[in-house]
Design an enzyme around this catalytic site. Sequence first.
Site, mmCIF file in Angstrom:
data_model
loop_
_atom_site.group_PDB
_atom_site.id
_atom_site.type_symbol
_atom_site.label_atom_id
_atom_site.label_comp_id
_atom_site.label_asym_id
_atom_site.label_seq_id
_atom_site.Cartn_x
_atom_site.Cartn_y
_atom_site.Cartn_z
ATOM 1 N N LYS A 262 0.847 -1.200 0.000
ATOM 2 C CA LYS A 262 0.000 0.000 0.000
ATOM 3 C C LYS A 262 0.878 1.244 0.000
ATOM 4 O O LYS A 262 1.565 1.544 0.972
ATOM 5 C CB LYS A 262 -0.889 0.039 1.237
ATOM 6 N N GLU B 9 10.749 0.959 9.604
ATOM 7 C CA GLU B 9 11.721 2.005 9.278
ATOM 8 C C GLU B 9 11.041 3.327 9.583
ATOM 9 O O GLU B 9 10.124 3.734 8.866
ATOM 10 C CB GLU B 9 12.099 1.947 7.791
ATOM 11 N N CYS C 88 13.740 10.943 5.924
ATOM 12 C CA CYS C 88 13.864 10.434 7.294
ATOM 13 C C CYS C 88 15.286 10.597 7.815
ATOM 14 O O CYS C 88 15.499 10.820 8.997
ATOM 15 C CB CYS C 88 13.451 8.982 7.347
ATOM 16 N N GLU D 47 10.839 15.505 14.849
ATOM 17 C CA GLU D 47 11.044 15.418 13.403
ATOM 18 C C GLU D 47 10.095 16.385 12.704
ATOM 19 O O GLU D 47 8.878 16.284 12.838
ATOM 20 C CB GLU D 47 10.777 13.990 12.924
HETATM 21 P P1 NDP Z 1 2.914 8.018 7.979
HETATM 22 O O1 NDP Z 1 3.427 7.277 9.140
HETATM 23 O O2 NDP Z 1 1.845 9.002 8.171
HETATM 24 O O3 NDP Z 1 2.388 7.017 6.840
HETATM 25 C C1 NDP Z 1 3.175 5.984 6.318
HETATM 26 C C2 NDP Z 1 2.272 4.958 5.698
HETATM 27 O O4 NDP Z 1 1.476 4.349 6.719
HETATM 28 C C3 NDP Z 1 1.282 5.526 4.686
HETATM 29 O O5 NDP Z 1 1.097 4.602 3.642
HETATM 30 C C4 NDP Z 1 0.026 5.663 5.518
HETATM 31 O O6 NDP Z 1 -1.132 5.653 4.742
HETATM 32 C C5 NDP Z 1 0.094 4.427 6.372
HETATM 33 N N1 NDP Z 1 -0.679 4.470 7.604
HETATM 34 C C6 NDP Z 1 -1.139 5.541 8.281
HETATM 35 N N2 NDP Z 1 -1.804 5.147 9.400
HETATM 36 C C7 NDP Z 1 -1.769 3.792 9.409
HETATM 37 C C8 NDP Z 1 -2.264 2.795 10.317
HETATM 38 N N3 NDP Z 1 -2.926 3.116 11.425
HETATM 39 N N4 NDP Z 1 -2.038 1.498 10.025
HETATM 40 C C9 NDP Z 1 -1.353 1.141 8.915
HETATM 41 N N5 NDP Z 1 -0.870 2.042 8.027
HETATM 42 C C10 NDP Z 1 -1.056 3.347 8.278
HETATM 43 O O7 NDP Z 1 4.197 8.665 7.323
HETATM 44 P P2 NDP Z 1 4.254 9.649 6.101
HETATM 45 O O8 NDP Z 1 3.653 9.035 4.887
HETATM 46 O O9 NDP Z 1 3.748 10.967 6.574
HETATM 47 O O10 NDP Z 1 5.828 9.696 5.845
HETATM 48 C C11 NDP Z 1 6.671 10.444 6.618
HETATM 49 C C12 NDP Z 1 7.335 9.608 7.691
HETATM 50 O O11 NDP Z 1 7.998 8.487 7.143
HETATM 51 C C13 NDP Z 1 8.405 10.389 8.402
HETATM 52 O O12 NDP Z 1 8.243 10.288 9.792
HETATM 53 C C14 NDP Z 1 9.705 9.728 7.975
HETATM 54 O O13 NDP Z 1 10.734 9.829 8.881
HETATM 55 C C15 NDP Z 1 9.294 8.334 7.711
HETATM 56 N N6 NDP Z 1 10.207 7.683 6.770
HETATM 57 C C16 NDP Z 1 11.143 6.803 7.256
HETATM 58 C C17 NDP Z 1 12.065 6.215 6.409
HETATM 59 C C18 NDP Z 1 13.074 5.227 6.928
HETATM 60 O O14 NDP Z 1 13.639 4.498 6.134
HETATM 61 N N7 NDP Z 1 13.327 5.150 8.229
HETATM 62 C C19 NDP Z 1 12.081 6.510 4.979
HETATM 63 C C20 NDP Z 1 11.052 7.431 4.568
HETATM 64 C C21 NDP Z 1 10.156 8.002 5.452
HETATM 65 P P3 NDP Z 1 -1.726 6.995 4.116
HETATM 66 O O15 NDP Z 1 -0.639 7.972 3.973
HETATM 67 O O16 NDP Z 1 -2.217 6.495 2.815
HETATM 68 O O17 NDP Z 1 -2.807 7.408 5.035
#
Ligand code: NDP
Length: 488
Positions: free
Chosen positions: A174, A249, A283, A384
């Site tokens: 997803k 991650e 990130c 962050e």
């Molecule tokens: P989110 O945590 O908001 O979302 C990540 C994914 O999780 C999206 O696909 C989102 O869906 C989905 N999601 C949201 N809520 C749920 C839930 N309750 N259960 C299951 N899935 C869920 O992150 P962002 O998309 O805002 O991305 C930014 C974040 O990602 C930053 O904190 C960043 O640090 C981290 N990141 C970490 C990386 C790493 O390698 N450590 C690399 C890249 C980013 P939807 O958005 O469709 O609602």
Amino acid sequence: MKNYEMYVNGKWIKARSGATREIRDPANGELIARVPESTREDAAAAIDAARAAFDKGPWRATNAQDRGKLLFKLADAIRKEAKIFAELETRNCGKPLAESEFDVADAANCFEFYGGLATKIHGETMQVPANSLSFVLREPVGVCGQIIPWNYPLLMCAWKLAPAIAAGCTTVLKPSELTPLTALELARLIEACEFPAGVINILTGPGAGAGEELAMSSKVDKVAFTGGTVTGRKVMESATSNLKKISLELGGKNPNIVFADADFESAVDGALFGAFANQGEVCSAGSRLLVEESIHRKLVDAMVKKVPRIKLGHGLTPGVKMGPLVSAAHREKVESYIRIGVQEGAKLVCGGKRPEGKDLAGGNFLEPTIFDDVKPAMRIAREEIFGPVLSVIPFKNEEDAIRIANDSEYGLAAGVWTLNINRGLRVIKQLRAGITWINTYHPTFNEMPWGGYKQSGTGRELGLYGIEAYLETKQVNVSLDEAPIGWY
Ligand code: NDP
């Protein structure tokens, strides 16, 4: 404007409810696509497809050579359409085209890396005390739920799908609801490369509902999540339903440490690139710049002088170095941190506002922002922000730098700038972070393990380490004695 369907069980389908979501170019608000807005029910059906493909389909019988060849084929297919993918990535998530081109090439390389690794997965034979031939088999973990964020949409697909397929798993992936387009175009290539139906399913929809189902469902054996730490915690809680395997991650608040004995120009460049590449929506961004007191003012002045070279604009415009933030809501969140920084008493030395200019008015642009004299206890030094906001923190000496750097709930990445290699390595060894650099910032490789310490996550992606999360380990003991055990 293109209407997309999602790819489940080898078919292109709409959400059961018929609901769709509009996808807009964050640089100008233009409607570029509509995608299915799936719900929990749609996710459950996709999981069933992945389950059937794993339990009953032809996939279990494919050998590692065939899985490897499929991944090579997919890598080639991406390279043939690299331009299309890069442009679409920029239009969907905003980043400058050169960065998208890099991501697309990296995604193809990732599929190729794991295509090669598929045939190198192996168990081992152990010398055991009894008269037994005892060996270890590595087997696919099963059905995977893979959830990815919006900042590297195609690359995150590669990081997730490639090792899962190499290991022999099936998956439901997803993408973020904001940036699903390159994942759906990738599904088109997956179909063209003739991956068996149900092996890779690309499900579009929100985290609330569709994402939750992937994390919660007892039919999923493993969940792999990249995203924020708060969501990661929720995913971990959901995964307890059937104690599924989990890799996370998560976020970071990464220290980039500049010592007075660094090459000054390289450090200035590295500090800006570390903080502002991909609009700071990274990130591993070096969002805390720790600078030795003796060069602190000089370094901040040099950065401020160079910031105007970061040209803002639509990522497809030549020469643009920073695109818009991914959404209006995200820009507001980043702006709220700028207000917090000012209230906390940090010194705003550049940026901090939306840029002027008619061509930028329709997009989610924000100026590259630097706060100086930030105290380690301030929220802008601890939380962050995930945008183009850099917090500069002066330090006295090596010990002070290490203490400040490690004073964080996160432990994803860190950088050190010094021409004294002994110092560089000495400091790196004391930093609690999973990804580190000396005299550079950001370059990473498919061959190297990616992941964080502390609340930046659990497990490692990429490299030889990345396949581990998708493999089970089975011991097999074969008695070489012909006589019964004779215990009773
Ligand atoms: P989110 O945590 O908001 O979302 C990540 C994914 O999780 C999206 O696909 C989102 O869906 C989905 N999601 C949201 N809520 C749920 C839930 N309750 N259960 C299951 N899935 C869920 O992150 P962002 O998309 O805002 O991305 C930014 C974040 O990602 C930053 O904190 C960043 O640090 C981290 N990141 C970490 C990386 C790493 O390698 N450590 C690399 C890249 C980013 P939807 O958005 O469709 O609602």
